[in-house]
Design an enzyme around this catalytic site. Sequence first.
Site, PDB file in Angstrom:
ATOM      1  N   CYS A   1       0.840  -1.213   0.000  1.00 52.31           N
ATOM      2  CA  CYS A   1       0.000   0.000   0.000  1.00 52.31           C
ATOM      3  C   CYS A   1       0.870   1.257   0.000  1.00 52.31           C
ATOM      4  O   CYS A   1       1.702   1.439   0.888  1.00 52.31           O
ATOM      5  CB  CYS A   1      -0.910  -0.013   1.222  1.00 52.31           C
TER       6      CYS A   1
ATOM      7  N   GLN B   1     -10.163  12.496  -1.446  1.00 56.02           N
ATOM      8  CA  GLN B   1      -9.449  13.282  -2.445  1.00 56.02           C
ATOM      9  C   GLN B   1      -9.969  14.714  -2.461  1.00 56.02           C
ATOM     10  O   GLN B   1     -11.072  14.981  -1.989  1.00 56.02           O
ATOM     11  CB  GLN B   1      -9.646  12.677  -3.839  1.00 56.02           C
TER      12      GLN B   1
ATOM     13  N   ASN C   1     -14.373   8.474  -2.130  1.00 56.28           N
ATOM     14  CA  ASN C   1     -14.941   7.297  -2.769  1.00 56.28           C
ATOM     15  C   ASN C   1     -14.582   6.113  -1.881  1.00 56.28           C
ATOM     16  O   ASN C   1     -13.429   5.965  -1.496  1.00 56.28           O
ATOM     17  CB  ASN C   1     -14.321   7.045  -4.149  1.00 56.28           C
TER      18      ASN C   1
ATOM     19  N   CYS D   1       0.274   3.654   3.316  1.00 53.11           N
ATOM     20  CA  CYS D   1       0.668   3.284   4.672  1.00 53.11           C
ATOM     21  C   CYS D   1       1.948   4.040   5.034  1.00 53.11           C
ATOM     22  O   CYS D   1       2.685   4.478   4.155  1.00 53.11           O
ATOM     23  CB  CYS D   1       0.911   1.774   4.753  1.00 53.11           C
TER      24      CYS D   1
ATOM     25  N   HIS E   1      -4.307   1.019   8.045  1.00 53.05           N
ATOM     26  CA  HIS E   1      -4.751   0.543   6.733  1.00 53.05           C
ATOM     27  C   HIS E   1      -6.144  -0.093   6.775  1.00 53.05           C
ATOM     28  O   HIS E   1      -6.921   0.038   5.823  1.00 53.05           O
ATOM     29  CB  HIS E   1      -3.733  -0.479   6.215  1.00 53.05           C
TER      30      HIS E   1
ATOM     31  N   HIS F   1      -8.915   6.831   2.634  1.00 47.64           N
ATOM     32  CA  HIS F   1      -8.452   8.126   2.116  1.00 47.64           C
ATOM     33  C   HIS F   1      -9.552   8.783   1.302  1.00 47.64           C
ATOM     34  O   HIS F   1     -10.481   8.121   0.840  1.00 47.64           O
ATOM     35  CB  HIS F   1      -7.203   7.960   1.245  1.00 47.64           C
TER      36      HIS F   1
ATOM     37  N   HIS G   1      -6.661   1.722   1.378  1.00 47.68           N
ATOM     38  CA  HIS G   1      -6.330   2.533   2.559  1.00 47.68           C
ATOM     39  C   HIS G   1      -7.358   3.672   2.721  1.00 47.68           C
ATOM     40  O   HIS G   1      -7.703   4.323   1.737  1.00 47.68           O
ATOM     41  CB  HIS G   1      -4.926   3.119   2.388  1.00 47.68           C
TER      42      HIS G   1
HETATM   43 ZN   LIG Z   1      -2.340   1.315   3.637  1.00 50.19          ZN
END
Ligand SMILES: [Zn+2]
Length: 361
Positions: free
Chosen positions: A70, A191, A176, A73, A136, A189, A187
């Site tokens: 990832c 935007q 999303n 991370c 994560h 997150h 992970h």
């Molecule tokens: Zn991650």
Amino acid sequence: MKKTHARLADGREIIYFDESDYAARDLSDPRELSPFRLRPTVRYDVVQDEWVGLADFRQDRTYLPPDDQCPLCPSTASRSTEIPAQSYDVVVLENRFPSFATMAEAAGPDETLSEPLLRWQSGVGRCEVVCFTADHDSSFSALTPGRVRTVIEAWVDRTVGLSALPHVEQIFCFENRGEEIGVTLAHPHGQIYAYPFLTPRTRRMLDSACAHRGRTGRNLFADVLAAEQRSGDRIVARGALWTAFVPFAARWPLEVHVYPHRHVPDLPALSDDERAELSWLYLDVLRRMEAVFDDTLPYIAAWHQAPVRIDRDLVRLHLQLFSIRRGPGRLKYLAGSESAMGAFVNDITPERAARLLREAR
Ligand SMILES: [Zn+2]
């Protein structure tokens, strides 16, 4: 909160938002990356009166890597990721595969090919990634209200920063969530897009709000909120400063809009109290949405903000949360009517969806 700016090996910006005022950051990125030079463009669709972004290098972006690869991370002794730190709270970095990017040279006026109807220009703007947690396996709905508050402060900071960029017309903070939505990194997150044009949905909202003001002298969003509060049928949750409701003409099986009671154009205009209440109301609504179906919830969380430069008194800041899940094991796809005609057909009445959400815990 402590904010620390740094640059990644290829020159992209990274910003740490640490909850401790004493966080210490080692700011070097040990990777060898070639300088960041990408040239997205936008083309004008003269038939639809819309701009379309073109960024074909995005075809090469990282697609569902295994967990131990990832890129979001924290870095370890044996592996350097996009985030050259052993841990972090919230971090924002420029997207390595952006749909819009800051150009080294100033953007010129519209470029026109030999045909006057075929206009294009540089995709000037910026795309950033917001990592909500170093964990994560977590998710936005599993964050603490304190962490959501840190994310809100990061959105506020970036909305201010990106609004100051030349040629940027609109700032869009969003998340999303879920492979079914097309997420390429698991992970947790979100935007942020800084667009060099007003998006079609925002332009339509402006037109509606402008017409409503012409007819009534009042703000459209204030009147919609008042109508939903009077009716009550579609209210999902409410606090002293915010109300969450399923819109009267919801397009998606599960769709909730969260409005502040006061007219504010964007996230930076929120008061301290409004940010604090939003931190728990956001989690309350998201957790209700996740509890409705006994299944994973692929969703989109979208912040609608007023344009950077115009009509800031017309559009009220609001959050649109929606899912393509219409039942356990079932998804709503955008098929002919929605994709080709732009005409939505919803399988769940908004009143029933609101009832399911009120009862869900
Ligand atoms: Zn991650």
